[in-house]
Enzyme design. Structure first.
Site, PDB file in Angstrom:
ATOM      1  N   ASN A 108       0.850  -1.187   0.000  1.00 33.33           N
ATOM      2  CA  ASN A 108       0.000   0.000   0.000  1.00 33.33           C
ATOM      3  C   ASN A 108       0.889   1.242   0.000  1.00 33.33           C
ATOM      4  OD1 ASN A 108      -2.486   1.540   0.424  1.00 33.33           O
ATOM      5  ND2 ASN A 108      -1.757   1.876   2.505  1.00 33.33           N
ATOM      6  N   HIS A 110       1.010   5.061   1.387  1.00 37.57           N
ATOM      7  CA  HIS A 110       0.355   5.964   2.338  1.00 37.57           C
ATOM      8  C   HIS A 110       1.056   7.325   2.272  1.00 37.57           C
ATOM      9  CE1 HIS A 110      -1.994   7.165   5.791  1.00 37.57           C
ATOM     10  NE2 HIS A 110      -0.898   7.731   6.252  1.00 37.57           N
TER      11      HIS A 110
HETATM   12  C1  GRF Z   1      -2.750   8.849  -2.766  1.00 38.07           C
HETATM   13  O1  GRF Z   1      -2.494  10.002  -2.052  1.00 38.07           O
HETATM   14  C2  GRF Z   1      -2.346   7.647  -1.961  1.00 38.07           C
HETATM   15  O2  GRF Z   1      -1.242   7.879  -1.150  1.00 38.07           O
HETATM   16  C3  GRF Z   1      -3.551   7.406  -1.128  1.00 38.07           C
HETATM   17  O3  GRF Z   1      -4.636   7.702  -1.976  1.00 38.07           O
HETATM   18  C4  GRF Z   1      -4.233   8.640  -2.971  1.00 38.07           C
HETATM   19  C5  GRF Z   1      -4.571   8.036  -4.317  1.00 38.07           C
HETATM   20  O4  GRF Z   1      -4.374   8.894  -5.390  1.00 38.07           O
HETATM   21  N1  GRF Z   1      -3.518   6.080  -0.564  1.00 38.07           N
HETATM   22  P1  GRF Z   1      -4.450   8.354  -6.880  1.00 38.07           P
HETATM   23  O5  GRF Z   1      -5.816   7.696  -7.076  1.00 38.07           O
HETATM   24  O6  GRF Z   1      -3.346   7.374  -7.100  1.00 38.07           O
HETATM   25  O7  GRF Z   1      -4.314   9.562  -7.752  1.00 38.07           O
END
Ligand code: GRF
Length: 216
Positions: A108, A110
């Protein structure tokens, strides 16, 4: 070839970073075999389509209860036979069955330096709001393996990003994506695809690539 499934909920800019990385060779030995979204309107599904990657929506709305949704999600994942599942902005609590079945095979991204500004309630802009409220000067992003807790699995990679005067949650979110997330996620996938990530006693070690070790 590492077969990866990417799970998304929204815009999919992190998915795009992986697609680009596979195309430009920054990520080697990797094939994106399936994109799964819990949201049929996610722009990420469009990105998959535009790049010839099979995309599918598995939405809780289409199932009687959570258990039925969880089973459908796991079935969809299994059908793709992945070696690695990448959660790239996936706003769904991953079913425990899936975590047990894919131990250290789910990662994941974060948008903070774990263990700060993570855990229950810290998602999306809320992470960056927390950072600004506390007044820390450095934030960043973390790629980690997924375990049963929220953002508690072994940390694979982290990258710091400076908080600037006048930042809003939105400007900070954008900078963290540009300067950390879109770099880290492809790097983590490439390291895993090339057998350079070791997990021992809940901690990760990244082995240097052949080039860095001076082996051609
Ligand atoms: C990102 O900020 C990621 O860290 C978080 O959700 C957001 C997703 O953005 N888990 P995207 O859909 O990849 O543009």
């Amino acid at each position: 070839m590492l077969r990866i499934v990417v799970c998304v909920s929204g815009g999919g800019t992190n998915l795009q970073a992986i697609i680009d990385g596979v195309k430009n060779g920054q990520i080697s030995n990797t094939e994106i075999v399936q994109v799964i979204s819990n949201n049929g309107n996610a722009y990420a599904l469009k990105r998959a389509e535009e790049n010839g990657i099979p995309g599918i929506c598995v939405s809780p709305k289409d199932y009687e209860d959570r258990e039925a949704f969880n089973d459908a999600l796991l079935e969809t994942v299994k059908r793709a036979a992945p070696d690695l599942i990448v959660l790239a902005g996936f706003l769904v609590v991953v079913p425990e069955k899936m975590i047990a079945e894919y131990r250290n095979k789910i990662i994941n991204i974060h948008p903070s330096l774990i263990p700060s500004f993570c855990g229950k309630g810290y998602y999306g802009l809320k992470v960056h709001e927390g950072v600004l409220e506390r007044g820390v000067k450095v934030t960043g992003a973390t790629v980690h393996f997924v375990d049963e807790g929220t953002d508690t699995g072994p940390i694979i990679l982290q990258r710091p990003v400076e908080v600037e005067d006048g930042d809003t949650a939105e400007t900070l979110q954008k900078r963290v994506m540009e300067q950390a997330e879109w770099i880290l996620l492809p790097e983590a996938v490439d390291a895993i695809a090339n057998g350079r990530v070791e997990v021992k006693d809940g901690r990760c070690r990244i082995l240097k690539n052949r080039k860095d070790r001076g082996v051609s």
